[in-house]
Design a protein around this motif. Structure first.
Motif, PDB file in Angstrom:
ATOM      1  N   VAL A 174      67.237 -21.181 -89.454  1.00  0.00           N
ATOM      2  CA  VAL A 174      66.166 -19.975 -89.476  1.00  0.00           C
ATOM      3  C   VAL A 174      66.699 -18.752 -89.101  1.00  0.00           C
ATOM      4  CG1 VAL A 174      65.745 -20.372 -86.814  1.00  0.00           C
ATOM      5  CG2 VAL A 174      63.898 -19.604 -88.530  1.00  0.00           C
ATOM      6  N   ASP A 175      67.807 -18.628 -88.420  1.00  0.00           N
ATOM      7  CA  ASP A 175      68.310 -17.345 -88.258  1.00  0.00           C
ATOM      8  C   ASP A 175      68.752 -16.557 -89.530  1.00  0.00           C
ATOM      9  OD1 ASP A 175      67.955 -18.022 -85.681  1.00  0.00           O
ATOM     10  OD2 ASP A 175      69.762 -17.313 -85.035  1.00  0.00           O
ATOM     11  N   PHE A 176      69.396 -17.327 -90.282  1.00  0.00           N
ATOM     12  CA  PHE A 176      69.722 -17.013 -91.728  1.00  0.00           C
ATOM     13  C   PHE A 176      68.771 -16.477 -92.580  1.00  0.00           C
ATOM     14  CE2 PHE A 176      70.817 -18.023 -96.207  1.00  0.00           C
ATOM     15  CZ  PHE A 176      71.770 -16.947 -96.261  1.00  0.00           C
ATOM     16  N   LEU A 177      67.540 -17.300 -92.556  1.00  0.00           N
ATOM     17  CA  LEU A 177      66.479 -17.039 -93.214  1.00  0.00           C
ATOM     18  C   LEU A 177      65.871 -15.648 -93.018  1.00  0.00           C
ATOM     19  CD1 LEU A 177      64.678 -20.436 -93.582  1.00  0.00           C
ATOM     20  CD2 LEU A 177      66.302 -19.410 -94.848  1.00  0.00           C
ATOM     21  N   ILE A 178      65.716 -15.422 -91.574  1.00  0.00           N
ATOM     22  CA  ILE A 178      65.194 -14.188 -91.106  1.00  0.00           C
ATOM     23  C   ILE A 178      66.160 -12.956 -91.437  1.00  0.00           C
ATOM     24  CG2 ILE A 178      64.541 -12.903 -88.978  1.00  0.00           C
ATOM     25  CD1 ILE A 178      63.862 -15.427 -87.764  1.00  0.00           C
ATOM     26  N   PHE A 179      67.271 -12.915 -91.352  1.00  0.00           N
ATOM     27  CA  PHE A 179      68.202 -12.074 -91.784  1.00  0.00           C
ATOM     28  C   PHE A 179      68.376 -11.608 -93.421  1.00  0.00           C
ATOM     29  CE2 PHE A 179      72.255 -10.246 -93.089  1.00  0.00           C
ATOM     30  CZ  PHE A 179      72.371  -8.958 -92.204  1.00  0.00           C
ATOM     31  N   SER A 180      68.287 -12.632 -94.138  1.00  0.00           N
ATOM     32  CA  SER A 180      68.167 -12.733 -95.501  1.00  0.00           C
ATOM     33  C   SER A 180      66.874 -11.659 -95.873  1.00  0.00           C
ATOM     34  CB  SER A 180      67.758 -13.934 -96.239  1.00  0.00           C
ATOM     35  OG  SER A 180      69.114 -14.695 -95.763  1.00  0.00           O
ATOM     36  N   VAL A 181      65.862 -12.230 -95.474  1.00  0.00           N
ATOM     37  CA  VAL A 181      64.669 -11.308 -95.597  1.00  0.00           C
ATOM     38  C   VAL A 181      64.527  -9.859 -95.135  1.00  0.00           C
ATOM     39  CG1 VAL A 181      62.142 -11.054 -94.962  1.00  0.00           C
ATOM     40  CG2 VAL A 181      63.050 -13.483 -95.239  1.00  0.00           C
ATOM     41  N   LEU A 182      65.250  -9.566 -94.155  1.00  0.00           N
ATOM     42  CA  LEU A 182      65.473  -8.106 -93.761  1.00  0.00           C
ATOM     43  C   LEU A 182      66.541  -7.477 -94.695  1.00  0.00           C
ATOM     44  CD1 LEU A 182      65.559  -8.814 -89.674  1.00  0.00           C
ATOM     45  CD2 LEU A 182      63.515  -7.722 -90.893  1.00  0.00           C
ATOM     46  N   PHE A 229      79.457 -11.536 -85.023  1.00  0.00           N
ATOM     47  CA  PHE A 229      78.773 -11.960 -83.822  1.00  0.00           C
ATOM     48  C   PHE A 229      78.657 -13.406 -83.657  1.00  0.00           C
ATOM     49  CE2 PHE A 229      76.704  -7.683 -84.937  1.00  0.00           C
ATOM     50  CZ  PHE A 229      76.686  -7.192 -83.628  1.00  0.00           C
ATOM     51  N   LEU A 230      78.863 -14.170 -84.459  1.00  0.00           N
ATOM     52  CA  LEU A 230      78.889 -15.663 -84.490  1.00  0.00           C
ATOM     53  C   LEU A 230      80.086 -16.172 -83.742  1.00  0.00           C
ATOM     54  CD1 LEU A 230      77.168 -16.816 -88.051  1.00  0.00           C
ATOM     55  CD2 LEU A 230      76.572 -17.805 -85.680  1.00  0.00           C
ATOM     56  N   GLY A 231      81.037 -15.562 -84.208  1.00  0.00           N
ATOM     57  CA  GLY A 231      82.448 -16.102 -83.732  1.00  0.00           C
ATOM     58  C   GLY A 231      82.991 -17.097 -84.636  1.00  0.00           C
ATOM     59  N   THR A 428      73.794  -4.919 -87.692  1.00  0.00           N
ATOM     60  CA  THR A 428      74.142  -4.845 -86.331  1.00  0.00           C
ATOM     61  C   THR A 428      72.864  -5.050 -85.616  1.00  0.00           C
ATOM     62  OG1 THR A 428      76.261  -3.849 -86.488  1.00  0.00           O
ATOM     63  CG2 THR A 428      75.314  -4.077 -84.228  1.00  0.00           C
ATOM     64  N   ILE A 429      71.849  -4.135 -85.958  1.00  0.00           N
ATOM     65  CA  ILE A 429      70.500  -4.080 -85.448  1.00  0.00           C
ATOM     66  C   ILE A 429      69.698  -5.620 -85.532  1.00  0.00           C
ATOM     67  CG2 ILE A 429      68.268  -3.215 -85.441  1.00  0.00           C
ATOM     68  CD1 ILE A 429      69.454  -0.535 -85.843  1.00  0.00           C
ATOM     69  N   PHE A 430      69.874  -5.977 -86.902  1.00  0.00           N
ATOM     70  CA  PHE A 430      69.238  -7.124 -87.411  1.00  0.00           C
ATOM     71  C   PHE A 430      69.838  -8.215 -86.621  1.00  0.00           C
ATOM     72  CE2 PHE A 430      68.083  -5.121 -91.763  1.00  0.00           C
ATOM     73  CZ  PHE A 430      67.102  -4.396 -90.982  1.00  0.00           C
ATOM     74  N   TRP A 431      71.123  -8.314 -86.702  1.00  0.00           N
ATOM     75  CA  TRP A 431      71.840  -9.854 -86.255  1.00  0.00           C
ATOM     76  C   TRP A 431      71.615  -9.522 -84.593  1.00  0.00           C
ATOM     77  CZ3 TRP A 431      72.729 -13.492 -88.950  1.00  0.00           C
ATOM     78  CH2 TRP A 431      73.256 -13.104 -90.498  1.00  0.00           C
ATOM     79  N   LEU A 432      71.607  -8.655 -83.948  1.00  0.00           N
ATOM     80  CA  LEU A 432      71.310  -8.614 -82.391  1.00  0.00           C
ATOM     81  C   LEU A 432      70.165  -8.968 -82.071  1.00  0.00           C
ATOM     82  CD1 LEU A 432      73.425  -5.417 -81.412  1.00  0.00           C
ATOM     83  CD2 LEU A 432      74.066  -7.775 -80.937  1.00  0.00           C
ATOM     84  N   VAL A 433      68.836  -8.461 -82.793  1.00  0.00           N
ATOM     85  CA  VAL A 433      67.917  -8.967 -82.473  1.00  0.00           C
ATOM     86  C   VAL A 433      67.337 -10.333 -82.600  1.00  0.00           C
ATOM     87  CG1 VAL A 433      65.437  -8.695 -83.339  1.00  0.00           C
ATOM     88  CG2 VAL A 433      66.742  -6.392 -82.893  1.00  0.00           C
ATOM     89  N   VAL A 434      68.003 -10.962 -83.866  1.00  0.00           N
ATOM     90  CA  VAL A 434      67.779 -12.159 -84.121  1.00  0.00           C
ATOM     91  C   VAL A 434      68.616 -13.134 -83.046  1.00  0.00           C
ATOM     92  CG1 VAL A 434      68.282 -14.097 -85.645  1.00  0.00           C
ATOM     93  CG2 VAL A 434      67.532 -12.001 -86.568  1.00  0.00           C
ATOM     94  N   LYS A 435      69.714 -12.700 -82.526  1.00  0.00           N
ATOM     95  CA  LYS A 435      70.319 -13.400 -81.627  1.00  0.00           C
ATOM     96  C   LYS A 435      69.717 -13.472 -80.202  1.00  0.00           C
ATOM     97  CE  LYS A 435      75.002 -13.429 -79.599  1.00  0.00           C
ATOM     98  NZ  LYS A 435      76.371 -12.985 -79.446  1.00  0.00           N
ATOM     99  N   SER A 436      69.046 -12.113 -79.925  1.00  0.00           N
ATOM    100  CA  SER A 436      68.417 -12.269 -78.710  1.00  0.00           C
ATOM    101  C   SER A 436      67.196 -13.003 -78.587  1.00  0.00           C
ATOM    102  CB  SER A 436      68.085 -10.731 -78.356  1.00  0.00           C
ATOM    103  OG  SER A 436      67.219 -10.282 -79.304  1.00  0.00           O
ATOM    104  N   VAL A 437      66.345 -13.089 -79.584  1.00  0.00           N
ATOM    105  CA  VAL A 437      65.215 -13.776 -79.697  1.00  0.00           C
ATOM    106  C   VAL A 437      65.624 -15.277 -79.828  1.00  0.00           C
ATOM    107  CG1 VAL A 437      62.938 -14.119 -80.897  1.00  0.00           C
ATOM    108  CG2 VAL A 437      63.958 -11.761 -80.358  1.00  0.00           C
ATOM    109  N   LEU A 438      66.388 -15.630 -80.725  1.00  0.00           N
ATOM    110  CA  LEU A 438      66.432 -17.105 -81.052  1.00  0.00           C
ATOM    111  C   LEU A 438      67.675 -17.667 -80.850  1.00  0.00           C
ATOM    112  CD1 LEU A 438      64.683 -16.754 -84.833  1.00  0.00           C
ATOM    113  CD2 LEU A 438      63.621 -17.766 -82.550  1.00  0.00           C
ATOM    114  N   GLY A 439      68.603 -16.903 -80.414  1.00  0.00           N
ATOM    115  CA  GLY A 439      70.216 -17.409 -80.320  1.00  0.00           C
ATOM    116  C   GLY A 439      70.483 -17.492 -81.849  1.00  0.00           C
ATOM    117  N   LEU A 440      71.773 -17.497 -82.157  1.00  0.00           N
ATOM    118  CA  LEU A 440      72.369 -17.167 -83.508  1.00  0.00           C
ATOM    119  C   LEU A 440      72.995 -18.463 -83.741  1.00  0.00           C
ATOM    120  CD1 LEU A 440      72.320 -14.947 -85.604  1.00  0.00           C
ATOM    121  CD2 LEU A 440      74.698 -14.286 -84.801  1.00  0.00           C
TER     122      LEU A 440
END
Length: 475
Positions: A174-182, A229-231, A428-440
């Motif tokens: 789901v995180d990948f889907l959200i980032f792709s849309v953004l 960000f994923l490691g 970076t903003i997109f990844w950090l927002v997704v990570k903080s809300v859903l975990g990455l």
């Protein structure tokens, strides 16, 4: 029933012998005259025919670029482990659907809308508005709005697909889907507007014909930040810094994917001419030269370094050559295309090692191919652009090696840096927002079992023996 020949003789005699045969030419003349008269007011001009040909050609090229999604899916799946095959295939399939909707909703407007400014475009939501609103029509690009949109959305999908490979095998679906849309709705369209939408980079003279920077390095920068960000994947790097190979499970489909991408690039680059003219054939040749040079160079370099030819490096070398020639395929001479691809093929081998040295785990080499070679290909325009080649007719831009000085090279560097900086910041903003809300990242247990089971509840090769060799270094 009488025989057929008797029936024919009776009919022949009844209608007056051969006289009826003479009526055939007369009937054809009447039909032809009638048809011409019916369409007299719809007479086509040479310009009308050219517009139709342009639209047909660009549509065919759009289909080829869309088919590249199959190539990306095959390459990425083959380079990843079998326990993640369903996840990889699903991401590559759904990402184009998401890109289509996001670009249709707002991305196309931000990229090409004529009501914006030099930094961002604005047209209308959902592809609304007249063609002129997007620079189309007799006074702009002679394509219909639908043709132009389909071609451009194929490019937007490509940028998002690049990210998929670098974050494979450990990102939540789901995180990948959200980032792709953004990415396809906001980030990619804004930087695309700077050049292809007539924005400030276009006004400066920045040249990126088919998207070494606008498509490939944008996807590459976004992929790099996601991987950071994923490691790394579990077991990829030891505490002492040694790199453990986590080999892909199927180089056969990876090779097939490479061939599909090579074919699709003949839509990607020649189609960017946006017209059916002889330049398209020239662009196809320079594209092919770049791919061939990149593949040969990467094979030879990896052969010298490891002692044996590496198929995965041959695959990535071909793709590196294609990315490297994409920016300048219209302005390179044959020699320029060859050297751009050759150097790209060399760079990709060392780039893979470099990213491993800083522990950026990229399972398919997407950052090495698309980011590094995207930057190189854009720089190469400032070096190898030849004003005397076939397509330019002596009126084109000149690179450093063709008497152009440092001017064009400086503009290319400025474009690379600004597009890269903007993409890094926004990604970076997109990844950090997704990570903080859903975990990455998926859990360690899910990663060990494979994302096919954890994220999708199914296996790509149900009933086949599982390969457990990829657990080395995890325990």
């Amino acid at each position: 029933m009488p025989p057929f020949d008797q029936v024919f003789k009776r009919l022949f005699a009844r209608v007056g012998g051969w006289a009826w045969v003479a009526c055939i030419p007369l009937a054809l003349i009447i039909l032809a005259t009638w048809g011409v008269a019916a369409h007299a007011q719809e007479e086509l001009t040479a310009a009308d025919v050219q517009v139709t040909l342009n639209n047909i050609w660009v549509l065919v090229c759009a289909f080829l670029v869309i088919f590249m999604n199959a190539g990306f899916a095959m390459v990425e799946t083959g380079f990843c482990r079998q326990k993640n095959a369903v996840n990889v295939l699903t991401k590559n399939l759904i990402v184009f659907a998401l890109a289509t909707l996001a670009f249709w909703f707002i991305g196309f407007s931000l990229m090409f809308g004529a009501n914006g400014n030099g930094w961002v475009g604005w047209g209308s939501f959902f592809l609304g508005g007249a063609p002129e609103l997007y620079g189309l029509g007799p006074d702009g690009i002679n394509l219909t709005k639908d043709t132009f949109f389909l071609f451009q959305v194929a490019f937007a999908g490509t940028a998002a697909t690049i990210v998929s490979g670098a974050v494979a095998e450990r990102i939540k679906f789901v995180d990948f889907l959200i980032f792709s849309v953004l990415l396809t709705a906001v980030a990619y369209p804004i930087t695309g507007h700077w050049l292809w939408g007539g924005g400030w980079l276009a006004q400066l003279g920045f040249h990126d014909f088919a998207g070494s920077t606008i498509v490939h390095s944008v996807g590459g920068w976004a992929a790099l930040m996601g991987a950071a960000f994923l490691g790394p994947r579990m077991g990829k790097y030891n505490a002492d810094g040694r790199v453990n190979a986590l080999p892909g499970h199927n180089l056969s489909i990876a090779t097939l994917g490479c061939m599909i991408l090579w074919l699709g690039w003949f839509g990607f680059n020649p189609g960017s001419q946006l017209a059916a003219d002889p330049a398209a054939a020239y662009i196809a040749v320079t594209t092919n030269l770049g791919a061939a040079a990149g593949g040969v160079a990467a094979t030879l370099v990896s052969w010298v370094m490891s002692g044996k030819p590496d198929l995965s490096m041959t695959i990535n070398g071909i793709l590196a050559g294609l990315v490297s020639v994409t920016a300048g395929c219209f302005v390179f001479g044959y020699a320029g295309a060859f050297f751009a691809g050759l150097i790209g093929g060399i760079l990709v081998v060392f780039a893979v090692g470099f990213f491993d040295s800083i522990k950026i785990d990229d399972p398919v080499g997407a950052t090495s191919v698309h980011l590094v070679c995207g930057v190189w290909g854009t720089l190469a325009v400032g070096l190898f652009a030849n004003p005397n080649n076939f397509t330019q007719g002596g009126e084109g831009i000149a690179g450093l090696f063709y008497g152009g000085g440092l001017g064009q090279l400086g503009i290319q560097i400025l474009g690379i840096l600004t597009v890269g900086l903007f993409t890094v910041v926004l990604s970076t903003i997109f990844w950090l927002v997704v990570k903080s809300v859903l975990g990455l990242r998926v859990s360690a247990e899910e990663e060990m079992k494979g994302l096919d089971i954890g994220e999708h509840g199914m296996e790509a090769y149900s009933g086949f023996l599982k390969d457990t060799s990829d657990m080395t270094g995890v325990m």
